[in-house]
Structure formats: C-alpha cells, structure tokens
Design a protein around this motif. Structure first.
Motif, PDB file in Angstrom:
ATOM      1  N   ARG A   1      40.434  -5.219 -25.541  1.00  0.00           N
ATOM      2  CA  ARG A   1      40.316  -6.675 -25.401  1.00  0.00           C
ATOM      3  C   ARG A   1      38.984  -7.038 -24.732  1.00  0.00           C
ATOM      4  N   LEU A   2      38.622  -6.303 -23.682  1.00  0.00           N
ATOM      5  CA  LEU A   2      37.342  -6.550 -23.020  1.00  0.00           C
ATOM      6  C   LEU A   2      36.176  -6.324 -23.971  1.00  0.00           C
TER       7      LEU A   2
ATOM      8  N   ALA B   1      30.614 -12.523 -14.953  1.00  0.00           N
ATOM      9  CA  ALA B   1      29.785 -13.569 -15.550  1.00  0.00           C
ATOM     10  C   ALA B   1      29.710 -13.448 -17.069  1.00  0.00           C
ATOM     11  N   GLN B   2      30.147 -12.319 -17.606  1.00  0.00           N
ATOM     12  CA  GLN B   2      30.118 -12.099 -19.054  1.00  0.00           C
ATOM     13  C   GLN B   2      31.429 -12.472 -19.734  1.00  0.00           C
ATOM     14  N   LEU B   3      32.454 -12.725 -18.951  1.00  0.00           N
ATOM     15  CA  LEU B   3      33.788 -12.933 -19.508  1.00  0.00           C
ATOM     16  C   LEU B   3      34.257 -14.373 -19.362  1.00  0.00           C
ATOM     17  N   ALA B   4      35.006 -14.817 -20.334  1.00  0.00           N
ATOM     18  CA  ALA B   4      35.655 -16.125 -20.255  1.00  0.00           C
ATOM     19  C   ALA B   4      36.818 -16.026 -19.266  1.00  0.00           C
ATOM     20  N   ASP B   5      37.332 -17.168 -18.860  1.00  0.00           N
ATOM     21  CA  ASP B   5      38.404 -17.212 -17.859  1.00  0.00           C
ATOM     22  C   ASP B   5      39.588 -16.319 -18.218  1.00  0.00           C
ATOM     23  N   ASP B   6      40.045 -16.367 -19.477  1.00  0.00           N
ATOM     24  CA  ASP B   6      41.216 -15.566 -19.880  1.00  0.00           C
ATOM     25  C   ASP B   6      40.961 -14.073 -19.708  1.00  0.00           C
ATOM     26  N   GLU B   7      39.791 -13.617 -20.105  1.00  0.00           N
ATOM     27  CA  GLU B   7      39.478 -12.195 -19.993  1.00  0.00           C
ATOM     28  C   GLU B   7      39.347 -11.775 -18.533  1.00  0.00           C
TER      29      GLU B   7
END
Length: 135
Positions: free
Chosen positions: A113-114, A36-42
C-alpha cells in the motif's frame, strides 16, 4: 522489551549502529521525510502499524504538493541528518527495511500500500525488487 525497543534493536542491528539512540535518530529522520510524501490515509495506516513512540513524525507533517523521487527522498534524509548521500541511502534502506518487516506483521499488504502511494523507484529503499511491467 517493548515493540518500540524491538524496532530500534532491529534497526540498530541492520544498520550496524552503535546504540538505540542512533537507530532512533535514523528512524525519526526517515519517518519525518516519509510523512511528507504520504496522504493522510497512508500516514494513518502506517502509524497504526508502528509502536506509539514512533508515530510522532507521522502526525506533524503536511504532504508535499510535489512528491519526491526516490533519489530526492534520500537527499532529503541526507539534509535532515546532515550527512552524505551514500550514508543517507544506508540509513533510509535500513529504516524502511525494518519498517517493512514490522508492517508486514500487522497483516497482508501494508508495504504494498505504501509503495503504491509513492512514485516509482522506492521499492529498493524498502528492501524489495521493483519489477518493470512489459510494454
């Protein structure tokens, strides 16, 4: 032993959990809150580093409109697992440290990246130091 079994065994060992089932419960809770904290790409990038059995929590969540702070993240894990904040901090650090080790095997920089996608303060949860930039 599959990669998923190895990941759960690593989490079980790091967290000193009794069995793989407990390790999987912790992993699923942490991945659910992390998704829930990450955008789709991540989320997709992290999912490719995980064994297929561990990807489900990353595919079923819509990102929050307002990212959680690191303490807020731990609180969300505590709520998800119905446990105390100190215990949730242990679970979170254990799972994210194991994920860091796994992700770093897939190539350079997945954890970086994360961390770049998350608000400041998450590095310690991933078992890394967070250096402050000079003013």
């Amino acid at each position: 032993m599959t990669r998923h079994d190895e990941l759960l065994d690593h989490i079980r060992s790091l967290g000193r959990y009794e069995d793989a089932r407990q390790a999987e419960t912790v992993l699923t809770a942490v991945l659910t809150v992390l998704a829930a904290q990450l955008a789709d790409d991540e989320r997709r990038h992290l999912a490719t580093a995980l064994p297929p059995e561990a990807r489900t929590p990353l595919t079923h969540h819509i990102p929050h409109t307002q990212p959680l702070t690191a303490p807020g993240f731990v609180e969300a894990v505590a709520t998800h697992l119905a446990t105390t904040t100190p215990t949730a901090r242990w679970h979170t650090s254990t799972a994210l440290t194991a994920l860091t080790a796994l992700a770093d095997l897939t190539g350079p920089g997945p954890t970086d990246r994360l961390l770049a996608a998350l608000p400041n303060g998450y590095a310690l949860l991933f078992g890394r130091a967070q250096l402050a930039t000079a003013a």
